[in-house]
Design a protein around this motif. Structure first.
Motif, short mmCIF file in Angstrom:
data_model
loop_
_atom_site.label_atom_id
_atom_site.label_comp_id
_atom_site.label_asym_id
_atom_site.label_seq_id
_atom_site.Cartn_x
_atom_site.Cartn_y
_atom_site.Cartn_z
N ASP A 62 45.54 41.59 66.33
CA ASP A 62 45.98 40.21 66.15
C ASP A 62 47.39 40.15 65.58
N SER A 63 47.73 41.13 64.77
CA SER A 63 49.03 41.13 64.10
C SER A 63 50.20 41.32 65.07
N LYS A 65 49.74 40.65 68.69
CA LYS A 65 49.45 39.96 69.95
C LYS A 65 50.54 38.94 70.27
#
Length: 126
Positions: A62-63, A65
């Motif tokens: 997520d960091s 994306k």
């Protein structure tokens, strides 16, 4: 002899871009799941991105994306990590890894990998 060699790291300003390379020798990289990890001082190792065999699917933490892109060049037996919009929090040593018994990217950040590169330093700072 199976070997992975990373390159492309360096010093870049916030908002800049880098492309990391993971070159393989001793095996055909397209037949393996390839994972990029990073580790910053005092922090746990983080699985950043994963690409399945034959490049069918890609996965991202997520960091990263929307900012990072993983890809393959089979002719060069190399996997790339294109990193855009870099932030100071992206500063770390980046490693690529693989394992003959890894057949998917499921839980790629927590699996054990046999083969690792030596790492390449990425520093994002003004």
């Amino acid at each position: 002899q199976v070997q992975l060699v990373e390159s492309g790291g360096g010093l870049v300003q916030p908002g800049g871009s880098l492309r990391l390379s993971c070159a393989a020798s001793g095996f055909t990289l397209d037949n393996y799941v390839i994972v990029w990890f990073r580790q910053a001082p005092g922090k746990e190792r983080e699985g950043v991105s994963c690409i399945t065999r034959r490049g069918g699917s890609t996965y991202y933490a997520d960091s990263v994306k929307g900012r990072f892109t993983i890809s393959r060049d089979n002719a060069k037996n190399t996997v790339y990590l294109q990193m855009n919009s870099l932030k100071p929090d992206d500063t770390a040593v980046y490693y690529c890894a693989t394992d003959p018994l890894s057949f998917s990217c499921s839980t790629y950040g927590s699996r054990v990998y046999t083969y690792w590169g030596q790492g390449t330093q990425v520093t994002v700072s003004s």
